[in-house]
Write a protein that holds these residues in place. Structure first.
Motif, PDB file in Angstrom:
ATOM      1  N   ASP A  95       9.522  -2.308  -8.403  1.00  0.00           N
ATOM      2  CA  ASP A  95      10.824  -2.970  -8.355  1.00  0.00           C
ATOM      3  C   ASP A  95      11.555  -2.521  -7.095  1.00  0.00           C
ATOM      4  O   ASP A  95      12.551  -1.805  -7.148  1.00  0.00           O
ATOM      5  N   ASP A  96      11.016  -2.917  -5.970  1.00  0.00           N
ATOM      6  CA  ASP A  96      11.552  -2.537  -4.667  1.00  0.00           C
ATOM      7  C   ASP A  96      11.407  -3.759  -3.766  1.00  0.00           C
ATOM      8  O   ASP A  96      10.312  -4.328  -3.660  1.00  0.00           O
ATOM      9  N   ALA A  97      12.482  -4.163  -3.115  1.00  0.00           N
ATOM     10  CA  ALA A  97      12.460  -5.383  -2.302  1.00  0.00           C
ATOM     11  C   ALA A  97      11.419  -5.309  -1.184  1.00  0.00           C
ATOM     12  O   ALA A  97      10.714  -6.292  -0.918  1.00  0.00           O
ATOM     13  N   ALA A  98      11.306  -4.174  -0.522  1.00  0.00           N
ATOM     14  CA  ALA A  98      10.336  -4.037   0.577  1.00  0.00           C
ATOM     15  C   ALA A  98       8.910  -4.136   0.045  1.00  0.00           C
ATOM     16  O   ALA A  98       8.054  -4.801   0.647  1.00  0.00           O
ATOM     17  N   TRP A  99       8.653  -3.501  -1.084  1.00  0.00           N
ATOM     18  CA  TRP A  99       7.314  -3.569  -1.673  1.00  0.00           C
ATOM     19  C   TRP A  99       6.992  -5.008  -2.052  1.00  0.00           C
ATOM     20  O   TRP A  99       5.899  -5.507  -1.758  1.00  0.00           O
TER      21      TRP A  99
END
Length: 140
Positions: A95-99
């Motif tokens: 739950d990470d935008a970059a990931w």
């Protein structure tokens, strides 16, 4: 070229094996079991070569440190003709935008690269390629 090969070793290291339909991903048995370690190496090289075909389709953002630090894995089933018949499914989504952005760019590249050019006699199977953005950027 050696840089790309090194990136593939890191990229696919230990993660490019197929498995039966049930259970976790584990090393696959080819249609004819290898008789010696060089057969295993040949199979690993063939699988690495198949997934290496994704690189030209992957839109790398090497100037973005959030992108470069990501490592993404997919479960994908490839048939003996090089078509994706299941997946790609992200493994352990974060739950990470970059990931998520990096994973989506790798997923699109994987789909765009199919059908893969596969060696004669390729049996197909279930694989778990790893997309390591840092290694891919370093190999540019």
């Amino acid at each position: 070229m050696l840089g790309l090969i090194a990136a593939l070793v890191v990229l696919l290291g230990g993660q490019d094996a197929a498995a039966p339909d049930k259970g976790p991903i584990r090393e696959r048995s080819p249609a004819v079991a290898p008789r010696n370690p060089s057969d295993n190496q040949r199979l690993a090289t063939e699988v690495a070569g198949i997934f290496h075909q994704v690189f030209p389709h992957w839109r790398l953002r090497c100037d973005d440190s959030d992108f470069v630090r990501q490592r993404i894995q997919f479960d994908v089933t490839v048939d003996r003709e090089g078509r994706i018949v299941s997946g790609p499914t992200m493994v352990d989504p974060q739950d990470d935008a970059a990931w998520r952005a990096t994973a989506e760019s790798a997923r699109r590249a994987l789909i765009a690269a199919a059908p893969f050019d596969v060696p004669e006699g390729f049996a197909g199977g279930r694989y778990r390629p790893t997309f390591n953005a840092a290694s891919a950027c370093a190999a540019r």
